[in-house]
Design a protein around this motif. Sequence first.
Motif, PDB file in Angstrom:
ATOM      1  N   SER A 234       0.842  -1.212   0.000  1.00 42.42           N
ATOM      2  CA  SER A 234       0.000   0.000   0.000  1.00 42.42           C
ATOM      3  C   SER A 234       0.859   1.236   0.000  1.00 42.42           C
ATOM      4  O   SER A 234       0.599   2.228  -0.676  1.00 42.42           O
ATOM      5  CB  SER A 234      -0.848   0.063   1.276  1.00 42.42           C
ATOM      6  OG  SER A 234      -1.775  -0.961   1.280  1.00 42.42           O
TER       7      SER A 234
ATOM      8  N   ARG B 177      -4.411   3.805  -4.653  1.00 44.32           N
ATOM      9  CA  ARG B 177      -4.975   3.284  -3.406  1.00 44.32           C
ATOM     10  C   ARG B 177      -5.486   1.882  -3.680  1.00 44.32           C
ATOM     11  O   ARG B 177      -6.098   1.632  -4.711  1.00 44.32           O
ATOM     12  CB  ARG B 177      -6.097   4.195  -2.908  1.00 44.32           C
ATOM     13  CG  ARG B 177      -5.593   5.585  -2.515  1.00 44.32           C
ATOM     14  CD  ARG B 177      -6.731   6.536  -2.213  1.00 44.32           C
ATOM     15  NE  ARG B 177      -7.364   6.236  -0.928  1.00 44.32           N
ATOM     16  CZ  ARG B 177      -8.683   6.141  -0.772  1.00 44.32           C
ATOM     17  NH1 ARG B 177      -9.496   6.272  -1.790  1.00 44.32           N
ATOM     18  NH2 ARG B 177      -9.188   5.879   0.428  1.00 44.32           N
ATOM     19  N   LEU B 178      -5.244   0.957  -2.753  1.00 45.99           N
ATOM     20  CA  LEU B 178      -5.501  -0.456  -3.037  1.00 45.99           C
ATOM     21  C   LEU B 178      -6.463  -1.089  -2.027  1.00 45.99           C
ATOM     22  O   LEU B 178      -6.636  -0.578  -0.925  1.00 45.99           O
ATOM     23  CB  LEU B 178      -4.165  -1.223  -2.991  1.00 45.99           C
ATOM     24  CG  LEU B 178      -3.103  -0.813  -4.009  1.00 45.99           C
ATOM     25  CD1 LEU B 178      -1.806  -1.543  -3.744  1.00 45.99           C
ATOM     26  CD2 LEU B 178      -3.586  -1.080  -5.433  1.00 45.99           C
ATOM     27  N   PRO B 179      -7.052  -2.224  -2.394  1.00 46.71           N
ATOM     28  CA  PRO B 179      -7.952  -2.943  -1.471  1.00 46.71           C
ATOM     29  C   PRO B 179      -7.158  -3.802  -0.487  1.00 46.71           C
ATOM     30  O   PRO B 179      -7.329  -5.025  -0.426  1.00 46.71           O
ATOM     31  CB  PRO B 179      -8.798  -3.797  -2.424  1.00 46.71           C
ATOM     32  CG  PRO B 179      -7.926  -4.029  -3.609  1.00 46.71           C
ATOM     33  CD  PRO B 179      -7.032  -2.824  -3.740  1.00 46.71           C
ATOM     34  N   ILE B 180      -6.262  -3.160   0.265  1.00 44.71           N
ATOM     35  CA  ILE B 180      -5.344  -3.889   1.147  1.00 44.71           C
ATOM     36  C   ILE B 180      -5.213  -3.180   2.488  1.00 44.71           C
ATOM     37  O   ILE B 180      -5.179  -1.953   2.547  1.00 44.71           O
ATOM     38  CB  ILE B 180      -3.943  -3.972   0.489  1.00 44.71           C
ATOM     39  CG1 ILE B 180      -3.966  -4.896  -0.730  1.00 44.71           C
ATOM     40  CG2 ILE B 180      -2.877  -4.436   1.481  1.00 44.71           C
ATOM     41  CD1 ILE B 180      -2.652  -4.968  -1.480  1.00 44.71           C
ATOM     42  N   GLU B 181      -5.139  -3.959   3.558  1.00 46.88           N
ATOM     43  CA  GLU B 181      -4.708  -3.443   4.863  1.00 46.88           C
ATOM     44  C   GLU B 181      -3.525  -4.288   5.329  1.00 46.88           C
ATOM     45  O   GLU B 181      -3.470  -5.477   5.050  1.00 46.88           O
ATOM     46  CB  GLU B 181      -5.821  -3.582   5.914  1.00 46.88           C
ATOM     47  CG  GLU B 181      -6.894  -2.531   5.819  1.00 46.88           C
ATOM     48  CD  GLU B 181      -7.931  -2.655   6.936  1.00 46.88           C
ATOM     49  OE1 GLU B 181      -7.762  -3.499   7.843  1.00 46.88           O
ATOM     50  OE2 GLU B 181      -8.920  -1.914   6.869  1.00 46.88           O
ATOM     51  N   THR B 182      -2.617  -3.679   6.078  1.00 46.67           N
ATOM     52  CA  THR B 182      -1.466  -4.417   6.588  1.00 46.67           C
ATOM     53  C   THR B 182      -1.752  -4.886   8.013  1.00 46.67           C
ATOM     54  O   THR B 182      -2.118  -4.087   8.874  1.00 46.67           O
ATOM     55  CB  THR B 182      -0.214  -3.541   6.517  1.00 46.67           C
ATOM     56  OG1 THR B 182      -0.002  -3.188   5.151  1.00 46.67           O
ATOM     57  CG2 THR B 182       1.013  -4.271   7.034  1.00 46.67           C
TER      58      THR B 182
ATOM     59  N   MET C 177      -8.946  -7.529   0.465  1.00 48.84           N
ATOM     60  CA  MET C 177     -10.367  -7.494   0.827  1.00 48.84           C
ATOM     61  C   MET C 177     -11.095  -8.801   0.504  1.00 48.84           C
ATOM     62  O   MET C 177     -12.242  -8.970   0.896  1.00 48.84           O
ATOM     63  CB  MET C 177     -11.040  -6.329   0.109  1.00 48.84           C
ATOM     64  CG  MET C 177     -10.676  -5.015   0.747  1.00 48.84           C
ATOM     65  SD  MET C 177     -11.471  -4.877   2.341  1.00 48.84           S
ATOM     66  CE  MET C 177     -10.706  -3.418   2.963  1.00 48.84           C
TER      67      MET C 177
ATOM     68  N   PHE D 113     -12.248  -6.300  -8.061  1.00 49.50           N
ATOM     69  CA  PHE D 113     -13.042  -5.697  -6.992  1.00 49.50           C
ATOM     70  C   PHE D 113     -14.106  -4.755  -7.573  1.00 49.50           C
ATOM     71  O   PHE D 113     -15.233  -4.730  -7.105  1.00 49.50           O
ATOM     72  CB  PHE D 113     -12.140  -4.968  -6.001  1.00 49.50           C
ATOM     73  CG  PHE D 113     -11.216  -5.915  -5.285  1.00 49.50           C
ATOM     74  CD1 PHE D 113     -11.661  -6.632  -4.183  1.00 49.50           C
ATOM     75  CD2 PHE D 113      -9.926  -6.130  -5.739  1.00 49.50           C
ATOM     76  CE1 PHE D 113     -10.828  -7.529  -3.534  1.00 49.50           C
ATOM     77  CE2 PHE D 113      -9.089  -7.023  -5.102  1.00 49.50           C
ATOM     78  CZ  PHE D 113      -9.533  -7.726  -3.995  1.00 49.50           C
ATOM     79  N   GLU D 114     -13.736  -3.999  -8.612  1.00 53.59           N
ATOM     80  CA  GLU D 114     -14.712  -3.108  -9.262  1.00 53.59           C
ATOM     81  C   GLU D 114     -15.807  -3.904  -9.940  1.00 53.59           C
ATOM     82  O   GLU D 114     -16.934  -3.464 -10.039  1.00 53.59           O
ATOM     83  CB  GLU D 114     -14.036  -2.299 -10.385  1.00 53.59           C
ATOM     84  CG  GLU D 114     -13.016  -1.324  -9.932  1.00 53.59           C
ATOM     85  CD  GLU D 114     -12.144  -0.828 -11.091  1.00 53.59           C
ATOM     86  OE1 GLU D 114     -11.082  -0.307 -10.788  1.00 53.59           O
ATOM     87  OE2 GLU D 114     -12.531  -0.979 -12.284  1.00 53.59           O
TER      88      GLU D 114
ATOM     89  N   GLN E 206     -14.781 -10.880  -6.691  1.00 52.30           N
ATOM     90  CA  GLN E 206     -13.844 -11.209  -5.630  1.00 52.30           C
ATOM     91  C   GLN E 206     -13.631 -12.727  -5.571  1.00 52.30           C
ATOM     92  O   GLN E 206     -14.556 -13.486  -5.847  1.00 52.30           O
ATOM     93  CB  GLN E 206     -14.368 -10.766  -4.257  1.00 52.30           C
ATOM     94  CG  GLN E 206     -14.538  -9.289  -4.100  1.00 52.30           C
ATOM     95  CD  GLN E 206     -15.923  -8.866  -4.482  1.00 52.30           C
ATOM     96  OE1 GLN E 206     -16.192  -8.589  -5.637  1.00 52.30           O
ATOM     97  NE2 GLN E 206     -16.819  -8.808  -3.522  1.00 52.30           N
TER      98      GLN E 206
ATOM     99  N   PRO F 251     -15.897  -8.500   2.593  1.00 49.13           N
ATOM    100  CA  PRO F 251     -14.817  -7.525   2.430  1.00 49.13           C
ATOM    101  C   PRO F 251     -14.251  -7.030   3.756  1.00 49.13           C
ATOM    102  O   PRO F 251     -14.394  -5.867   4.118  1.00 49.13           O
ATOM    103  CB  PRO F 251     -15.482  -6.394   1.646  1.00 49.13           C
ATOM    104  CG  PRO F 251     -16.917  -6.494   2.017  1.00 49.13           C
ATOM    105  CD  PRO F 251     -17.220  -7.930   2.298  1.00 49.13           C
TER     106      PRO F 251
ATOM    107  N   LYS G   5      -9.220  -8.527   7.802  1.00 47.87           N
ATOM    108  CA  LYS G   5      -8.697  -9.292   8.946  1.00 47.87           C
ATOM    109  C   LYS G   5      -9.471 -10.587   9.166  1.00 47.87           C
ATOM    110  O   LYS G   5      -9.133 -11.370  10.040  1.00 47.87           O
ATOM    111  CB  LYS G   5      -8.692  -8.432  10.205  1.00 47.87           C
ATOM    112  CG  LYS G   5     -10.052  -7.972  10.655  1.00 47.87           C
ATOM    113  CD  LYS G   5      -9.923  -7.034  11.844  1.00 47.87           C
ATOM    114  CE  LYS G   5     -11.302  -6.648  12.366  1.00 47.87           C
ATOM    115  NZ  LYS G   5     -12.156  -6.011  11.313  1.00 47.87           N
TER     116      LYS G   5
END
Lengths: 88, 418
Positions: B242, B251-256, B344, B400-401, B405, B413, B416
């Motif tokens: 990210s 901007r991406l569909p990601i969390e760290t 996500m 994702f758009e 998925q 989505p 975690k």
Amino acid sequence: MLRIPCPVCGLRDETEFTYGADATLRRPDMEETDPGVWHDYVFIRDNPQGRHKEYWHHVSGCRQWILVERDTLTHEIFGSSLVREVAA
Amino acid sequence: MSQYSVLSILRHGLTGNKHWPRAWRDPAPKPSYDVVIVGGGGHGLATAYYLAKEHGIRNVAVLEKGWLGGGNTGRNTTIVRSNYMMPGNTIFYERSMQLWGNLSQELNYNVMMSRRGYYFVFHSPGQGEVLRRRANVMRANGIDAEFLDRAETMRRLPMLDYSATARFPIYGSFSQPRAGTARHDAVAWGFARAADKQGVDIIQQCEVMGYIWDKDKIVGVETTRGPIRANKVALAVAGHTSHLAAKAGLRLPIETHVLQAYVTEPLKPLVDHVIIYGGAHFYISQSDKGGLVLGGDLDGFNSYAQRGGLPTVEHTLQSAKALMPSISRLRLLRQWAGAMDMTMDGSPIIGKMPIEGLWLNGGWCYGGFKAIPASGYCFAWTLAKGEPHPDNAEFTLQRFERGYQIDESGAGPDPKAH
Ligand SMILES: Cc1cc2nc3c(=O)[nH]c(=O)nc-3n(C[C@H](O)[C@H](O)[C@H](O)COP(=O)(O)OP(=O)(O)OC[C@H]3O[C@@H](n4cnc5c(N)ncnc54)[C@H](O)[C@@H]3O)c2cc1C
Ligand SMILES: [Zn+2]
């Protein structure tokens, strides 16, 4: 172990809380018809390295949702507030 | 660069092991390359190897900010399996499984792939039905899967708690016999050595700080060792995706998120397989040195810190004890953690980004070790041909758009939750 300041209960252990989500997201208006706007809301995250605003639920305490600002690199917490007060 | 063999071991043994050559060179960065790969983990190194070997693209650099394999490749619990059932995932992970089979010979480096078998124990008839469906999808795709009742599970995994007081009773298990473990460091080092041999420059202590732009096109990277130009910039930076994408305005569909792993003091052989506990998120295997390798849940909140918190340690060890009470008095030797891209839908992204010149391999969540060979193979193909290989065609950012998925765990989505 994070120690999270709850505006109601004071400094409490992380284990009393449940993590919610990124608190900068705003649900689009229900009239919104642009799929791109919904896509960004549902899927896209800033995922910052550093300060992050996030929701936590003090589920084993006062049961309030709180907004916490925390550093994602160091886990330092800068403060918290009740979500219903910030949202109002 | 010399070939490793029984003879070379004997020869070097006789001369006191003093004359082993370096495994790979330590070149200074050149001003420009055809492809610059950012990130010297398994995925970046494998991509470089297959670019050179399969496509003859040898003017390639791998830039690593720390040391090779110092990211998640050297921090994971080394489980290799191909028990995926969503279209897109199934063929991709099976390709990886097939590449693992011959990887030590291919790289002339012992990656210690051990097909010790993978067992997922389940604790209710409903959980069993879900796993039976997975086993059926796998078999329909020609992938090995076995479904075992309680008696057979007891025979094969006698060390688990089958008593009347077990926290969750064991009803049976689902197994992939060809699954197992491999040695994580050896995978990074083996690909590094083989890529270097093909002419790839592996440059450590070189952090990418930003990009070189030509109008709205990326034509290189700014690094702590100066600017390096490239026709293609390929990111393979695991938990840092990210952050590097943001420098390109994406901007991406990601969390760290952070995942921990643990190893106990060594024991005589006790756990012959990889065992997954269905009662909580917990898994265990035994290393060749004898330590039990344990893993569990994410810490549960966004984090780039490569360290985990005590609540998750406690939770994981409670699971360990519930599954195998006999290990309750063992001591932990070490605990560590890695920062991972959680997407996500829990599936990866491999492909061209909406910015000209930028390519991405990321979003591996906690399943990317097993993916290394296929990911390198497919990403190299994608970079060389400008379009995805059929096996990674579904791993687009655009899914994702478009509402496609690949949600293997059906969790929705929430990064975690995968
Ligand atoms: C505790 C744990 C257990 C796991 N268990 C398993 C498992 O059992 N099975 C499985 O299949 N997967 C598992 N995984 C997942 C797996 O480890 C990863 O998906 C995989 O290793 C990712 O490889 P990579 O090459 O993409 O990343 P990494 O090995 O992390 O490599 C990325 C590299 O990029 C470098 N980098 C970052 N930013 C920059 C920059 N700006 N400039 C230069 N270099 C940079 C980093 O230093 C790093 O070395 C686990 C992960 C963890 C953390
Ligand atoms: Zn409270």
